[in-house]
Design a protein around this motif. Structure first.
Motif, PDB file in Angstrom:
ATOM      1  N   ASP A  14      52.362  26.370  27.080  1.00 27.65           N
ATOM      2  CA  ASP A  14      51.482  27.533  27.090  1.00 27.65           C
ATOM      3  C   ASP A  14      52.293  28.825  26.981  1.00 27.65           C
ATOM      4  O   ASP A  14      51.754  29.868  26.610  1.00 27.65           O
ATOM      5  CB  ASP A  14      50.657  27.573  28.375  1.00 27.65           C
ATOM      6  CG  ASP A  14      49.668  26.428  28.490  1.00 27.65           C
ATOM      7  OD1 ASP A  14      49.352  25.811  27.448  1.00 27.65           O
ATOM      8  OD2 ASP A  14      49.223  26.135  29.614  1.00 27.65           O
ATOM      9  N   TYR A  15      53.588  28.744  27.344  1.00 25.58           N
ATOM     10  CA  TYR A  15      54.448  29.923  27.393  1.00 25.58           C
ATOM     11  C   TYR A  15      55.599  29.801  26.390  1.00 25.58           C
ATOM     12  O   TYR A  15      56.673  30.373  26.590  1.00 25.58           O
ATOM     13  CB  TYR A  15      54.990  30.112  28.812  1.00 25.58           C
ATOM     14  CG  TYR A  15      53.905  29.982  29.860  1.00 25.58           C
ATOM     15  CD1 TYR A  15      52.879  30.924  29.941  1.00 25.58           C
ATOM     16  CD2 TYR A  15      53.858  28.889  30.716  1.00 25.58           C
ATOM     17  CE1 TYR A  15      51.851  30.793  30.860  1.00 25.58           C
ATOM     18  CE2 TYR A  15      52.845  28.756  31.648  1.00 25.58           C
ATOM     19  CZ  TYR A  15      51.840  29.702  31.705  1.00 25.58           C
ATOM     20  OH  TYR A  15      50.824  29.571  32.620  1.00 25.58           O
ATOM     21  N   MET A  16      55.364  29.066  25.318  1.00 23.94           N
ATOM     22  CA  MET A  16      56.390  28.866  24.294  1.00 23.94           C
ATOM     23  C   MET A  16      56.949  30.200  23.794  1.00 23.94           C
ATOM     24  O   MET A  16      58.132  30.326  23.492  1.00 23.94           O
ATOM     25  CB  MET A  16      55.799  28.070  23.134  1.00 23.94           C
ATOM     26  CG  MET A  16      56.690  27.933  21.924  1.00 23.94           C
ATOM     27  SD  MET A  16      58.139  26.901  22.224  1.00 23.94           S
ATOM     28  CE  MET A  16      59.033  27.143  20.677  1.00 23.94           C
ATOM     29  N   PHE A  17      56.114  31.218  23.719  1.00 23.30           N
ATOM     30  CA  PHE A  17      56.531  32.499  23.157  1.00 23.30           C
ATOM     31  C   PHE A  17      56.657  33.593  24.226  1.00 23.30           C
ATOM     32  O   PHE A  17      56.678  34.779  23.899  1.00 23.30           O
ATOM     33  CB  PHE A  17      55.552  32.927  22.054  1.00 23.30           C
ATOM     34  CG  PHE A  17      55.397  31.872  20.992  1.00 23.30           C
ATOM     35  CD1 PHE A  17      56.430  31.624  20.091  1.00 23.30           C
ATOM     36  CD2 PHE A  17      54.255  31.099  20.918  1.00 23.30           C
ATOM     37  CE1 PHE A  17      56.306  30.642  19.122  1.00 23.30           C
ATOM     38  CE2 PHE A  17      54.118  30.113  19.939  1.00 23.30           C
ATOM     39  CZ  PHE A  17      55.154  29.883  19.041  1.00 23.30           C
ATOM     40  N   ASP A  18      56.732  33.162  25.480  1.00 23.39           N
ATOM     41  CA  ASP A  18      56.913  34.128  26.570  1.00 23.39           C
ATOM     42  C   ASP A  18      57.847  33.499  27.603  1.00 23.39           C
ATOM     43  O   ASP A  18      57.401  32.893  28.576  1.00 23.39           O
ATOM     44  CB  ASP A  18      55.572  34.495  27.200  1.00 23.39           C
ATOM     45  CG  ASP A  18      55.665  35.697  28.140  1.00 23.39           C
ATOM     46  OD1 ASP A  18      56.761  35.926  28.698  1.00 23.39           O
ATOM     47  OD2 ASP A  18      54.652  36.393  28.310  1.00 23.39           O
ATOM     48  N   GLU A  19      59.139  33.639  27.393  1.00 23.54           N
ATOM     49  CA  GLU A  19      60.111  32.962  28.242  1.00 23.54           C
ATOM     50  C   GLU A  19      60.019  33.411  29.693  1.00 23.54           C
ATOM     51  O   GLU A  19      60.224  32.604  30.607  1.00 23.54           O
ATOM     52  CB  GLU A  19      61.530  33.205  27.720  1.00 23.54           C
ATOM     53  CG  GLU A  19      62.591  32.468  28.533  1.00 23.54           C
ATOM     54  CD  GLU A  19      63.981  32.620  27.959  1.00 23.54           C
ATOM     55  OE1 GLU A  19      64.952  32.409  28.729  1.00 23.54           O
ATOM     56  OE2 GLU A  19      64.121  32.933  26.762  1.00 23.54           O
ATOM     57  N   GLU A  20      59.725  34.677  29.922  1.00 21.81           N
ATOM     58  CA  GLU A  20      59.678  35.146  31.304  1.00 21.81           C
ATOM     59  C   GLU A  20      58.513  34.528  32.074  1.00 21.81           C
ATOM     60  O   GLU A  20      58.640  34.232  33.262  1.00 21.81           O
ATOM     61  CB  GLU A  20      59.615  36.676  31.348  1.00 21.81           C
ATOM     62  CG  GLU A  20      60.915  37.338  30.937  1.00 21.81           C
ATOM     63  CD  GLU A  20      62.128  36.728  31.644  1.00 21.81           C
ATOM     64  OE1 GLU A  20      62.130  36.687  32.893  1.00 21.81           O
ATOM     65  OE2 GLU A  20      63.062  36.285  30.955  1.00 21.81           O
ATOM     66  N   LYS A  21      57.389  34.300  31.413  1.00 19.11           N
ATOM     67  CA  LYS A  21      56.282  33.612  32.081  1.00 19.11           C
ATOM     68  C   LYS A  21      56.640  32.162  32.354  1.00 19.11           C
ATOM     69  O   LYS A  21      56.306  31.616  33.411  1.00 19.11           O
ATOM     70  CB  LYS A  21      55.006  33.716  31.243  1.00 19.11           C
ATOM     71  CG  LYS A  21      54.359  35.090  31.290  1.00 19.11           C
ATOM     72  CD  LYS A  21      53.009  35.089  30.579  1.00 19.11           C
ATOM     73  CE  LYS A  21      52.346  36.458  30.684  1.00 19.11           C
ATOM     74  NZ  LYS A  21      51.033  36.493  29.975  1.00 19.11           N
ATOM     75  N   GLU A  22      57.329  31.512  31.403  1.00 13.51           N
ATOM     76  CA  GLU A  22      57.775  30.144  31.642  1.00 13.51           C
ATOM     77  C   GLU A  22      58.750  30.104  32.812  1.00 13.51           C
ATOM     78  O   GLU A  22      58.654  29.239  33.692  1.00 13.51           O
ATOM     79  CB  GLU A  22      58.438  29.565  30.397  1.00 13.51           C
ATOM     80  CG  GLU A  22      58.930  28.140  30.605  1.00 13.51           C
ATOM     81  CD  GLU A  22      59.626  27.537  29.405  1.00 13.51           C
ATOM     82  OE1 GLU A  22      59.987  26.345  29.476  1.00 13.51           O
ATOM     83  OE2 GLU A  22      59.821  28.242  28.397  1.00 13.51           O
ATOM     84  N   ARG A  23      59.680  31.032  32.853  1.00 13.63           N
ATOM     85  CA  ARG A  23      60.639  31.081  33.954  1.00 13.63           C
ATOM     86  C   ARG A  23      59.927  31.280  35.297  1.00 13.63           C
ATOM     87  O   ARG A  23      60.308  30.692  36.308  1.00 13.63           O
ATOM     88  CB  ARG A  23      61.645  32.208  33.724  1.00 13.63           C
ATOM     89  CG  ARG A  23      62.765  32.260  34.775  1.00 13.63           C
ATOM     90  CD  ARG A  23      63.666  33.455  34.559  1.00 13.63           C
ATOM     91  NE  ARG A  23      64.314  33.418  33.261  1.00 13.63           N
ATOM     92  CZ  ARG A  23      65.450  32.767  33.038  1.00 13.63           C
ATOM     93  NH1 ARG A  23      66.052  32.096  34.017  1.00 13.63           N
ATOM     94  NH2 ARG A  23      65.989  32.794  31.838  1.00 13.63           N
TER      95      ARG A  23
END
Length: 304
Positions: A129-138
């Motif tokens: 879901d956060y493939m393009f938002d690394e900070e949200k994935e982190r």
């Protein structure tokens, strides 16, 4: 994240510690699903359902929620009894909501000395879901690791993503958070190193979507044919391990294998495997820590 393509013929023989031949990993997945999600989009269940048909996330799916909850209320305790009786340990994966909502299960596993591997925050959320938002994935990963440390009493060493849906950034983030192994990569019967941007390597200790109790559902296996699936995988890998060590993972879910009419397949397999010399009922952390120290005797850096 990068790993080299080193096919089997280019590797040196893998020699497990103490002369072991085949490492067997019994992976029990401790997974919690939310009753509803704050969305009217299709609900992602994080695994096959017992009743088909798609519902939106904000609509409660009673049969599928309570079927999965059977594993937490009943099935996992049947598995614990089996592991106790057979004298083997399980490598357990745990999402953070499981530690919050079903802490009795986690405490029971810890009291038995079972390994706990971090397994995302909740089962119906994907890192992709956060493939393009690394900070949200982190942020999801850090929130998961914080709950893990509170529940387990130590920092996590390894990770399995929900539905194995990691991104190209996941392993780099995990390495930066101090983890040493990943189980998402389905591409080997031996450990290998994954390079990361931090310079700290991660060890891949593969999970499996093939030798998995979900095959009972997807392929209509019985207790007998399920046991044969486990046995066939074991027999072939054991024969190969005469010249170079292998590992064998079985993916287990308490709401599936923990059903009374299926669990004998697991018991019969454990009893079968225990008859063979050189079988190591291992944890992933044991494998990863050993491999970090010994990887050059397996895959020469010049070859990679």
């Amino acid at each position: 994240m990068h790993y080299d393509f080193v096919p089997l013929p280019k590797r040196k023989p893998l020699k497990w510690p103490d002369g072991k031949r085949l490492a067997v990993i019994l992976t029990t997945n401790f997974e919690y699903w939310d009753k509803v999600q704050p969305t009217d989009k299709k609900y992602y269940p994080g695994g096959p359902g017992i009743v088909g048909g798609d519902l939106p996330g904000n609509v409660y799916d009673n049969p599928n929620f309570t079927w999965r909850e059977y594993g937490q209320r009943v099935g996992v305790w049947r598995m614990f009894d089996l592991f106790d009786a057979e004298g083997v340990k399980s490598s357990c994966t745990m999402n953070a909501k499981m530690a919050i909502e079903r802490k009795e299960v986690i405490e029971a596993a810890l009291s038995r000395g079972f390994e706990i591997v971090a397994h995302n925050y909740v089962q119906d959320e994907l890192l992709t879901d956060y493939m393009f938002d690394e900070e949200k994935e982190r942020a999801v990963i850090k929130r998961t690791l914080d709950v893990y440390e509170q529940a387990v009493g130590r920092k996590a060493k390894g990770w399995l993503s929900s539905s194995l849906r990691s991104t190209l950034n996941t392993i780099d983030i995990l390495s930066e958070e101090g983890l040493i192994f990943i189980t998402d990569l389905l591409n080997d019967d031996q450990p290998y190193l994954v390079k990361t941007r931090s310079g700290r390597p991660m060890v891949s200790v593969s999970y499996t979507s093939e030798v998995n109790d979900f095959s009972f559902l997807r392929q209509g296996l019985t207790v007998e044919t399920g046991f044969m699936m486990f046995k066939e995988q074991f027999d072939w890998l054991y024969a190969e391990s005469a010249t170079s060590g292998r590992f064998m993972n079985i993916g287990l879910h308490p709401h599936v294998i923990g059903q009374p009419f299926r669990i004998r397949a697991l018991r019969d397999f454990i009893r079968y495997a225990k008859q063979f010399d050189g079988v190591w009922f291992a944890t992933r952390e044991e494998i990863a820590e050993w491999y970090l120290e010994n990887h050059e005797s397996h895959i020469d850096p010049e070859t990679a």
